[in-house]
Every structure is written in C-alpha cells, then in structure tokens.
Design an enzyme around this catalytic site. Structure first.
Site, short mmCIF file in Angstrom:
data_model
loop_
_atom_site.label_atom_id
_atom_site.label_comp_id
_atom_site.label_asym_id
_atom_site.label_seq_id
_atom_site.Cartn_x
_atom_site.Cartn_y
_atom_site.Cartn_z
N GLY A 226 13.16 2.44 -15.65
CA GLY A 226 13.96 3.49 -16.27
C GLY A 226 14.63 3.06 -17.55
O GLY A 226 14.18 2.14 -18.24
N GLY A 228 18.02 1.82 -19.84
CA GLY A 228 19.27 1.08 -19.78
C GLY A 228 19.10 -0.41 -19.96
O GLY A 228 17.98 -0.94 -20.04
N GLU A 249 7.56 7.19 -15.71
CA GLU A 249 7.84 8.39 -16.51
C GLU A 249 8.10 8.01 -17.96
O GLU A 249 7.68 8.70 -18.88
CB GLU A 249 9.03 9.16 -15.94
CG GLU A 249 10.36 8.46 -16.08
CD GLU A 249 11.49 9.27 -15.49
OE1 GLU A 249 12.47 9.53 -16.21
OE2 GLU A 249 11.40 9.64 -14.32
N LEU A 324 25.47 5.37 -12.12
CA LEU A 324 26.87 5.34 -12.55
C LEU A 324 27.79 4.86 -11.43
O LEU A 324 28.74 4.12 -11.67
CB LEU A 324 27.30 6.73 -13.01
CG LEU A 324 26.61 7.27 -14.26
CD1 LEU A 324 27.03 8.72 -14.51
CD2 LEU A 324 26.96 6.42 -15.48
N GLY A 347 13.92 11.82 -13.53
CA GLY A 347 12.89 11.48 -12.55
C GLY A 347 13.30 10.41 -11.57
O GLY A 347 12.45 9.88 -10.85
#
Length: 441
Positions: A226, A228, A249, A324, A347
């Site tokens: 993902g 970050g 994704e 988070l 996603g």
C-alpha cells in the site's frame, strides 16, 4: 499518428477544444472524473469556467483521490454553490480544499471499497458524463488509460458521454486499459506532465516496523504493498529476496528497482506468472516512463484486481497496508480522524481478506504506536471515530515499532493483552486499566 484515413477522419470528427467539449455536457448532472493522475487538467479548468459563466448547470462530481489540478479548478471556493464533490477516497488536495472552503460539509464523502467502485459509479449512480486522461491513439484506433484502469475501465463503457483528454505524457499500458475511438464521444488534446507523488524517505520508526514484516516475507511470495512510509520501507528492504511477484492495486516508484534487478519477476506466481498486476499507478516521471509500452506490467479494473476471490488465487499472497489506529479488540481505522474523513477504505479490506484467503497468505497492518509527536496512542481501548476500515474478524498481523502480533484465533482478552504489549510503553498502563474496566482483562 501512423494510422489509416478512416481512423484519422473519425479522430478529427470528434476533436474539439476543451471549452467546446464542455459545452456539450450542458444537460449533465453527474460528472465522473478519472482517478488521480488520470484527472484531465484542461477539461476540469474548462468546466470550472463554464460553471462560472452559467453555460452548464450545477454538477455532482464523483472521483477518487483528487489532484492539485482538481483543487484549483472544480474545488475552487467560488464554486461551492455550483459543485458538489463526492469523492470515494480523499487525498491531501481534497483535505486542502475542505480547509480552503471553510465548510466541513461541502465535500460529501462516499464510503466505498475500491473493488466495488466501478459498480457503484455505473449502477448506483447515473454515469452521465466521464472525463479522463488517455495516451495518444495508436494506429489501430486505441487509446490507453495508462496509469488508471481502476474504475475508469468500467465507467468508460457505461457513461452516456465520454470525453477524453489526450496527453502524450500518459503512458501506454497493457491489460484492460485499451479504449477504442468508437467508444469515445469527444476528444481534446492537452499535453502536460502528469501529477507526481514523491514518497517521503522512511523514518527510523518506519524501518523498525518494516523489518518485522520483511522477516515474514519469503522468496516466491506475491505482494500487495500500500501507501506510506512503512510500505515503501518494506519494498526497499527486499533486495536480498528472490522471485517475488506483484498483484497490487498500487504500482509505486519503489517497485521499479526491484523489477529492474529481477527480484520482482513473477516467476513463482500461481496466477498470471511473469505479469506485474496493478489497477492504478502513482509516482514520479521515471515511474510513468517505466510503465510506458512495458508488456510485463498490466493494468486491470479494480473490480478484478481487488476482488478477494481473484487475490486468493495466488498462493503465498502477502498484503501490507497502513492504519491510523486500532482498538484493543482488533478493529482497524485507516480512514478517519475524529469526526473528519481523512482518506477512505480504498482497497485495504479487499486485500486483507484476499491475502488471508490465499494458501499460505498473510495480511499485515502496520502503524506507528503513537501520533502527534508521541502524545497520542494509536492503539486505543475503543474506536471513537465510528469508522471501521477492517473488522476485527478480518485482521491478521498487526505491527508497530514495538512488535508484531497475529490476532487470528485470539480471544478478546488475548487480543487486548497482545496489542498492549506492542503499544508505546508510556501508554501501556493506561490501556491495561481501560481494558480491565471494560471487562476484557
């Protein structure tokens, strides 16, 4: 453009200026925009002008991950009475537009999982008009959606009116990214470098978290990574691995060196070997140039890439995403801060479920133990935001800089104890008292 006379005539028949094209949507109420790098700057600017001049009526604007071009055009404060933005995922530019408007409810967030976005935008919302950036037409009459198959590949074939912005900076990609000229109503031409997202260098905390994930990634695994600092740190730490695959994704800059080095090669994937699967790409110009005309990298709609039933077809699937906050029962919030939407589900849940369903699959949720310069714990007794991105039933590995725990098979008391152990030490006593008062310990 090396093409035959018939295709050239068809192209010229559809070609308009941006302002001429926008005037053709005067009866449109719902406008759908491409995602992120596929959002067309010239069309959005012309639409903003047409709204100000009352040449077209008010618009509901649907999209994911708005860009600075969107913020400067359709999300300009003076259009607050003429545009109702309805993003399915918020970006930094969307949050900036909210702050600039001084209105907390102007931008109407639409909760959605990414693999359902195409269906949502074509079945539950009337897709009257669709604007998107594409690559130049090839000699067979095909344009490419380039960086963004995501929901664009679904919407472009269902929208009542399709207007494309041809941009030579949009890479030509393979998979289900091709759109024939016969599927397009109007064409405008506007060359402008695509928006870039330059990842920040991972911090020492990011690297500590990433190392624990890297230790649990094996040669031959297929990855979804993902957004970050931690996901980027994971990718940069895989240089000693072999024969990794990609079904993700997001296609990001940190993946490029691994492909060039032959580490990400897809050789041991059980589904679509040797192909690097993505649904959207976001990064720097070097990334976009790497994508261009590269047959090993293939883009497909999110309805397919992010479908848990497709994800699970790859044995040894590994999913790495950020959060988070997490509560002591294992519920994950990755999209909201207090009462304010911060991003969206995207996603994440798609891959949390798909990876765990795969044979020998693993799903990791990574988060720093604290926020706001260490003053707030990200591990909390209960989620107060009301936003649950990943239900506690789905969460597997949770990783902070203080450790990694597998929540699968653990009772609520066991989960609470395990998560307290990987919380920041200064908050552990408080969390234990709260868990005791709630009857979990």
């Amino acid at each position: 453009m090396d093409t035959d006379e018939g295709l050239l005539a068809s192209y010229l028949k559809r070609k308009l200026s941006a302002h001429e094209a926008v005037e053709t949507i005067s009866g449109c109420r719902n406008l759908i925009l491409g995602m992120s790098a596929a959002q067309p700057p010239a069309l959005m600017a012309a639409t903003a002008d047409a709204l100000r001049d009352r040449l077209i009526g008010p618009l509901n604007v649907y999209y994911l991950h708005g860009t600075e071009h969107l913020q400067q055009t359709l999300l300009a404060p003076d259009l607050i009475d003429l545009v109702t933005p309805r993003p399915l995922f918020l970006s930094h530019s969307d949050r900036a537009a909210i702050a600039q408007s001084h209105s907390t409810n102007w931008i109407e967030f639409v909760p959605a999982m990414l693999h359902q976005a195409g269906r949502l935008l074509t079945e539950h919302i009337d897709p009257e008009c669709f604007f998107v950036t594409v690559s130049p037409m090839d000699r067979h009459g095909y344009f490419s959606l380039g960086t963004n198959a995501d929901y664009g590949a679904s919407v472009i074939r269902k929208a009542r009116k399709v207007i494309v912005e041809v941009n030579r900076y949009m890479p030509r990609t393979f998979g289900e990214c091709s759109v024939h000229i016969s599927e397009i109503d109007h064409i405008i031409e506007h060359d402008q470098p695509l928006v870039e997202a330059i990842p920040k260098a991972p911090t020492e905390v990011d690297r500590k978290i990433a190392q624990q994930i890297i230790e649990r990634i094996n040669d031959g695994d297929t990855l979804q990574i993902g957004v970050g600092g931690v996901p980027n740190a994971v990718l940069s730490g895989l240089k000693q691995h072999k024969d990794l695959g990609l079904h993700s994704e997001l296609f990001s800059p940190a993946m490029v060196p691994l492909i060039q080095a032959g580490i990400l090669n897809g050789r041991r994937k059980t589904w679509m070997q040797h192909k690097h699967i993505f649904t959207f790409a976001l990064g720097d110009r070097a990334l976009y140039e790497f994508l261009d005309d590269n047959p090993a990298i293939v883009g497909y709609p999110a309805s397919w890439v992010n479908n848990p039933d497709i994800i699970r077809l790859n044995d040894n699937m590994v999913s790495v995403n950020s959060a988070l906050e997490i509560d002591l029962t294992g519920q994950i919030n990755s999209e909201q801060i207090g009462d304010r939407p911060f991003s969206g589900t995207g996603g994440q849940l798609d891959f949390v479920r798909g990876a765990y369903a795969a044979r020998n699959g693993r799903s990791f949720i990574a988060l720093r133990s604290t926020a706001q310069s260490g003053s707030v714990s990200r591990i909390v007794p209960r989620l107060l935001s009301g936003a649950v991105t990943d239900p506690r039933n789905d969460v597997q590995f949770v990783v902070t800089e203080y450790g990694c725990v597998n929540l699968k098979g653990l009772s609520i008391p066991q989960r609470a104890r395990a998560l307290i152990q990987i919380a920041s030490p200064e908050f552990q006593d408080h969390l234990e008292r709260e868990a005791t008062s709630l009857g979990w310990i």
